[in-house]
Design an enzyme around this catalytic site. Sequence first.
Site, PDB file in Angstrom:
ATOM      1  N   ASP A 198      48.878 -93.578 -33.474  1.00 56.00           N
ATOM      2  CA  ASP A 198      49.945 -93.362 -32.496  1.00 56.00           C
ATOM      3  C   ASP A 198      49.313 -93.194 -31.122  1.00 56.00           C
ATOM      4  OD1 ASP A 198      52.851 -92.631 -31.837  1.00 56.00           O
ATOM      5  OD2 ASP A 198      51.724 -90.925 -31.043  1.00 56.00           O
ATOM      6  N   HIS A 199      49.172 -94.298 -30.406  1.00 54.52           N
ATOM      7  CA  HIS A 199      48.569 -94.271 -29.074  1.00 54.52           C
ATOM      8  C   HIS A 199      49.565 -94.795 -28.046  1.00 54.52           C
ATOM      9  CE1 HIS A 199      43.986 -94.255 -30.169  1.00 54.52           C
ATOM     10  NE2 HIS A 199      44.675 -93.353 -30.830  1.00 54.52           N
ATOM     11  N   THR A 238      49.971 -86.799 -31.970  1.00 57.31           N
ATOM     12  CA  THR A 238      49.832 -85.509 -31.296  1.00 57.31           C
ATOM     13  C   THR A 238      51.218 -85.047 -30.858  1.00 57.31           C
ATOM     14  OG1 THR A 238      47.640 -86.109 -30.495  1.00 57.31           O
ATOM     15  CG2 THR A 238      48.737 -84.283 -29.387  1.00 57.31           C
ATOM     16  N   GLU A 293      44.193 -86.707 -27.396  1.00 57.48           N
ATOM     17  CA  GLU A 293      43.174 -87.329 -26.550  1.00 57.48           C
ATOM     18  C   GLU A 293      43.745 -87.530 -25.150  1.00 57.48           C
ATOM     19  OE1 GLU A 293      42.426 -90.984 -28.550  1.00 57.48           O
ATOM     20  OE2 GLU A 293      40.988 -90.123 -29.946  1.00 57.48           O
ATOM     21  N   GLY A 314      38.170 -82.655 -37.594  1.00 59.29           N
ATOM     22  CA  GLY A 314      36.814 -83.167 -37.469  1.00 59.29           C
ATOM     23  C   GLY A 314      35.772 -82.081 -37.621  1.00 59.29           C
ATOM     24  N   GLY A 315      36.224 -80.830 -37.741  1.00 58.13           N
ATOM     25  CA  GLY A 315      35.313 -79.710 -37.887  1.00 58.13           C
ATOM     26  C   GLY A 315      35.943 -78.629 -38.744  1.00 58.13           C
ATOM     27  N   VAL A 320      39.572 -76.480 -37.758  1.00 54.72           N
ATOM     28  CA  VAL A 320      40.863 -77.116 -38.046  1.00 54.72           C
ATOM     29  C   VAL A 320      40.992 -77.404 -39.539  1.00 54.72           C
ATOM     30  CG1 VAL A 320      42.452 -78.974 -37.430  1.00 54.72           C
ATOM     31  CG2 VAL A 320      40.871 -78.086 -35.721  1.00 54.72           C
ATOM     32  N   THR A 341      37.876 -88.696 -41.144  1.00 56.98           N
ATOM     33  CA  THR A 341      37.428 -90.081 -41.053  1.00 56.98           C
ATOM     34  C   THR A 341      35.993 -90.196 -41.541  1.00 56.98           C
ATOM     35  OG1 THR A 341      36.728 -89.796 -38.756  1.00 56.98           O
ATOM     36  CG2 THR A 341      38.947 -90.616 -39.118  1.00 56.98           C
ATOM     37  N   LYS A 398      35.408 -89.830 -26.227  1.00 57.06           N
ATOM     38  CA  LYS A 398      36.699 -90.252 -26.770  1.00 57.06           C
ATOM     39  C   LYS A 398      37.823 -89.300 -26.374  1.00 57.06           C
ATOM     40  CE  LYS A 398      35.095 -90.921 -30.985  1.00 57.06           C
ATOM     41  NZ  LYS A 398      34.992 -91.244 -32.420  1.00 57.06           N
ATOM     42  N   ARG A 417      29.120 -96.691 -37.901  1.00 55.31           N
ATOM     43  CA  ARG A 417      30.310 -95.939 -38.306  1.00 55.31           C
ATOM     44  C   ARG A 417      31.006 -96.568 -39.507  1.00 55.31           C
ATOM     45  NH1 ARG A 417      33.641 -92.497 -35.732  1.00 55.31           N
ATOM     46  NH2 ARG A 417      34.493 -92.386 -37.843  1.00 55.31           N
TER      47      ARG A 417
END
Length: 337
Positions: free
Chosen positions: A40-41, A77, A110, A178-179, A182, A196, A260, A284
């Site tokens: 969703d960007h 988001t 972002e 990512g960490g 969260v 990811t 990013k 990646r």
Amino acid sequence: MAQELKLGYKASAEQFGPRELVELAVLAEQHGMDSVAVSDHFQPWRHNGGHAPFSLAWMTAVGERTERVQIGTSVMTPTFRYNPAVIAQAFATMGCLYPGRIMLGVGSGEALNEIATGFQGEWPEFKERFARLRESVRLMRELWLGDRVDFEGEYFTTRGASIYDVPEGGIPVYIAAGGPVVARYAGRAGDGFICTSGKGMELYTEKLLPAVAEGAAKAERDVADIDKMIEIKISYDTDPEAALENTRFWAPLSLTPEQKHSIEDPIEMEAAADALPIEQVAKRWIVASDPDDAVEQVKAYVDAGLNHLVFHAPGHDQRRFLELFERDLAPRLRALG
């Protein structure tokens, strides 16, 4: 009860226009995928050749054209350019239209998407972005109960707000992490967890998944009830050169997390990404031309405890990928479950 192994398809909204992206989701179901997830960007990571169709319109179109796949965002988001009360209404409507098939995957945001649409001031640090995310999830869940909601949060407010069309049980919320901070929240409050691939196995085995389990334990939840989703970046093609070169479009994934999250302009993002060598870009990705090699690399994530594998293929010929996936990879992957 442990979650079953599920195979999903990542619909790359940064790479394909809306009609093509809908057709690819329909094909994904026809080729046996269990889910389709869309980014969703508001803006893509590439200015030239990039796309950014609206995720919610796409989800509804896919819902009308498919019968069984789970459909969701990975991720949205719901805290800056969106009002979470309106997102709660939108997802409730989709949940009524496509019962049991809709999920909401959320993240902290972002700058690329939010500043272009009017966010004022300095881009917030992680602490504020995370606080906004938690508050938005709390508000949406209150609204999905169907009651009148007076909500007075630090960031969001409602007055006598009600959503009149809500599916029974509301909408499952998947938390992207990512960490470990969260990830603990995902274990405490998420119906699902999203991460990811391609960041080193110790991140998943030593940080993320233990944090999910810790969060679940603190909330007195069974961690086995949480759907553990991973977007697996895979460039599989029987032609090894094509498998490598197909990763080029997605060079922005290889930028640092700081880049990013802070770059505001897709032109700047594209320039930074295209300066990277193909070898760094490909790191990646699982780049493979042998199906057993590809599945062996994916198996490490299953062994770590991730059960919902959503495959993101970087090439422009997604039809070829879906055909090869169904023929070469899906039977081997299903055998893992």
